[in-house]
Write a protein that holds these residues in place. Structure first.
Motif, mmCIF file in Angstrom:
data_model
loop_
_atom_site.group_PDB
_atom_site.id
_atom_site.type_symbol
_atom_site.label_atom_id
_atom_site.label_comp_id
_atom_site.label_asym_id
_atom_site.label_seq_id
_atom_site.Cartn_x
_atom_site.Cartn_y
_atom_site.Cartn_z
ATOM 1 N N SER A 1 -34.666 5.053 -70.706
ATOM 2 C CA SER A 1 -34.937 6.403 -69.845
ATOM 3 C C SER A 1 -35.931 6.644 -69.629
ATOM 4 O O SER A 1 -36.281 7.508 -68.804
ATOM 5 C CB SER A 1 -34.257 7.391 -70.821
ATOM 6 N N ARG B 1 -42.005 12.177 -72.899
ATOM 7 C CA ARG B 1 -41.989 11.172 -71.838
ATOM 8 C C ARG B 1 -42.732 11.993 -70.661
ATOM 9 O O ARG B 1 -42.621 12.867 -70.453
ATOM 10 C CB ARG B 1 -40.675 10.242 -71.609
ATOM 11 N N ASP C 1 -37.815 11.785 -75.916
ATOM 12 C CA ASP C 1 -37.055 12.377 -75.014
ATOM 13 C C ASP C 1 -38.179 13.653 -74.338
ATOM 14 O O ASP C 1 -38.276 13.676 -73.326
ATOM 15 C CB ASP C 1 -35.661 13.049 -75.094
ATOM 16 N N ARG D 1 -35.445 10.682 -81.311
ATOM 17 C CA ARG D 1 -35.052 10.668 -80.087
ATOM 18 C C ARG D 1 -35.594 11.916 -79.502
ATOM 19 O O ARG D 1 -36.078 11.841 -78.159
ATOM 20 C CB ARG D 1 -33.352 10.516 -80.065
ATOM 21 N N TYR E 1 -27.464 6.499 -68.389
ATOM 22 C CA TYR E 1 -28.531 5.718 -69.115
ATOM 23 C C TYR E 1 -27.904 4.837 -70.081
ATOM 24 O O TYR E 1 -28.564 3.925 -70.492
ATOM 25 C CB TYR E 1 -29.361 6.938 -69.640
ATOM 26 N N ARG E 2 -27.038 5.105 -71.015
ATOM 27 C CA ARG E 2 -26.515 3.970 -71.843
ATOM 28 C C ARG E 2 -25.862 2.970 -71.176
ATOM 29 O O ARG E 2 -26.253 1.795 -71.821
ATOM 30 C CB ARG E 2 -25.430 4.895 -72.580
ATOM 31 N N THR F 1 -24.348 12.493 -67.916
ATOM 32 C CA THR F 1 -25.381 11.597 -67.317
ATOM 33 C C THR F 1 -25.966 10.712 -68.617
ATOM 34 O O THR F 1 -26.502 9.544 -68.095
ATOM 35 C CB THR F 1 -26.481 12.328 -66.630
ATOM 36 N N GLY F 2 -25.929 11.110 -69.750
ATOM 37 C CA GLY F 2 -26.394 10.392 -70.813
ATOM 38 C C GLY F 2 -25.628 8.798 -70.930
ATOM 39 O O GLY F 2 -26.198 7.837 -70.853
ATOM 40 N N GLY G 1 -27.064 16.776 -69.225
ATOM 41 C CA GLY G 1 -28.085 15.560 -69.632
ATOM 42 C C GLY G 1 -29.434 16.242 -70.276
ATOM 43 O O GLY G 1 -29.372 17.130 -71.093
ATOM 44 N N ARG G 2 -30.607 15.789 -69.497
ATOM 45 C CA ARG G 2 -31.977 16.155 -70.182
ATOM 46 C C ARG G 2 -32.763 17.242 -68.979
ATOM 47 O O ARG G 2 -33.545 17.778 -69.285
ATOM 48 C CB ARG G 2 -32.770 15.017 -70.711
ATOM 49 N N ASP G 3 -32.488 16.608 -67.830
ATOM 50 C CA ASP G 3 -33.471 16.906 -66.764
ATOM 51 C C ASP G 3 -32.472 17.438 -65.665
ATOM 52 O O ASP G 3 -33.121 17.390 -64.453
ATOM 53 C CB ASP G 3 -34.225 15.625 -66.367
ATOM 54 N N VAL H 1 -32.035 3.440 -76.028
ATOM 55 C CA VAL H 1 -31.779 4.233 -74.748
ATOM 56 C C VAL H 1 -32.851 5.143 -74.330
ATOM 57 O O VAL H 1 -33.214 5.437 -73.107
ATOM 58 C CB VAL H 1 -30.362 5.028 -74.693
ATOM 59 N N SER H 2 -33.583 5.611 -75.207
ATOM 60 C CA SER H 2 -34.793 6.392 -74.872
ATOM 61 C C SER H 2 -35.751 5.667 -74.363
ATOM 62 O O SER H 2 -36.403 5.845 -73.229
ATOM 63 C CB SER H 2 -35.280 7.080 -76.262
ATOM 64 N N LYS I 1 -23.588 19.452 -76.223
ATOM 65 C CA LYS I 1 -23.185 19.625 -74.914
ATOM 66 C C LYS I 1 -22.095 18.735 -74.440
ATOM 67 O O LYS I 1 -21.357 19.369 -73.477
ATOM 68 C CB LYS I 1 -24.488 18.714 -74.258
ATOM 69 N N ARG J 1 -34.998 5.906 -63.671
ATOM 70 C CA ARG J 1 -34.646 7.419 -63.526
ATOM 71 C C ARG J 1 -34.366 7.884 -62.119
ATOM 72 O O ARG J 1 -33.687 8.570 -61.461
ATOM 73 C CB ARG J 1 -35.813 8.521 -64.105
HETATM 74 O O1 DC Z 1 -26.652 12.745 -74.031
HETATM 75 P P1 DC Z 1 -26.901 11.405 -74.654
HETATM 76 O O2 DC Z 1 -27.373 11.465 -75.999
HETATM 77 O O3 DC Z 1 -25.806 10.461 -74.393
HETATM 78 O O4 DC Z 1 -28.168 10.621 -74.091
HETATM 79 C C1 DC Z 1 -28.787 9.508 -74.150
HETATM 80 C C2 DC Z 1 -30.094 9.089 -73.887
HETATM 81 O O5 DC Z 1 -30.413 9.096 -72.366
HETATM 82 C C3 DC Z 1 -31.029 10.279 -74.608
HETATM 83 O O6 DC Z 1 -31.673 10.069 -75.530
HETATM 84 C C4 DC Z 1 -32.150 10.127 -73.042
HETATM 85 C C5 DC Z 1 -31.443 9.867 -71.904
HETATM 86 N N1 DC Z 1 -31.136 10.873 -70.982
HETATM 87 C C6 DC Z 1 -32.121 11.032 -70.123
HETATM 88 O O7 DC Z 1 -33.288 10.504 -70.269
HETATM 89 N N2 DC Z 1 -31.913 11.737 -69.068
HETATM 90 C C7 DC Z 1 -30.332 12.596 -68.913
HETATM 91 N N3 DC Z 1 -30.316 13.209 -67.959
HETATM 92 C C8 DC Z 1 -29.414 11.993 -69.815
HETATM 93 C C9 DC Z 1 -29.831 11.211 -70.706
#
Ligand code: DC
Length: 225
Positions: A101, A186, A183, A179, A37-38, A33-34, A127-129, A97-98, A15, A107
């Protein structure tokens, strides 16, 4: 609101690299966006914040200012004015980080900031969401995936390039799977494909092939608008 491209997927799906290149080609502001959260995680670790204590977490969130910038073609991440681009990628942050998050107020705050970023500019956000929660009405939604084995292989290669050789392939694979599990299981905004997202499996594709495909999808959408 500007043109919005949402790219979601698990760790190591490519990504980051892909989204940054697509952003450059399509003139979209790239937002990772990761990294946000980091930054929150790094702040909690440095200040020994008990993440079970919501009063403390809330107070911390008020003291965190995150800035994402592109400098000399590289993404730079600033936490309260300090360049933490490298520190947010350490194994310690990876581990915490998880859990960070998962916290609802974390959030909420991040989602609010991410929505603000789209107000005056065209963006590509990864990101994830992003396609499910942050921008359910995004113009283009991509879900980028790859097998856990392929993702662990990529991370190992990246680590070796960065001089980080302490982790074995097996350890990385374990951490990738762990992870993924947290992720996607949750309660709030889990990692999952939006119903209207386009699924791309990058396991057997080069970065350039993935970039080309996403750019094509964006062009098609723009032509239809
Ligand atoms: O993309 P990354 O691996 O740098 O993201 C790190 C952590 O941040 C990932 O394990 C879950 C969280 N994250 C999230 O919960 N929502 C997002 N939109 C982006 C990342």
């Amino acid at each position: 609101m500007g043109f919005i491209v949402a790219v979601d997927g698990p760790a190591g799906s490519g990504k980051g690299t892909v989204t940054k290149r697509v952003g450059e080609r399509e003139r979209l502001i790239y937002i990772d966006t990761g990294a946000m959260y980091r930054c929150v995680t790094l702040y909690m670790l440095r200040n020994h914040i008990d993440i079970e204590n919501m009063e403390k977490v809330k107070e911390s969130l008020e003291n965190i200012k995150i800035e994402l910038k592109i400098e000399e073609n590289k993404q730079k991440v600033y936490l309260n004015g300090e360049d933490v681009s490298l520190e947010i990628r350490t194994e310690k942050v990876n581990q915490f980080v998880s859990p960070v998050s998962k916290i609802a107020i974390v959030r909420e705050k991040m989602t609010e900031e991410q929505r603000k970023m789209s107000q005056s500019q065209d963006i590509i956000m990864e990101g994830r969401d992003i396609g499910t929660v942050v921008f359910p009405n995004a113009d283009v939604k991509i879900y980028l995936d790859a097998t856990p084995e392929e993702r662990a292989k990529r991370r190992l290669k990246q680590n070796i390039q960065n001089g980080m050789t302490e982790e074995t392939y097996e350890q990385i694979l374990e951490s990738v799977k762990n992870r993924d599990y947290i992720d996607s299981h949750r309660e709030i905004a889990p990692l999952k494909q939006a119903e209207d997202a386009i699924y791309i499996d990058s396991s057997d594709m080069t970065i350039q092939e993935v970039v080309n495909k996403i750019c094509e999808i964006i062009q098609e959408k723009k032509n239809r608008k």
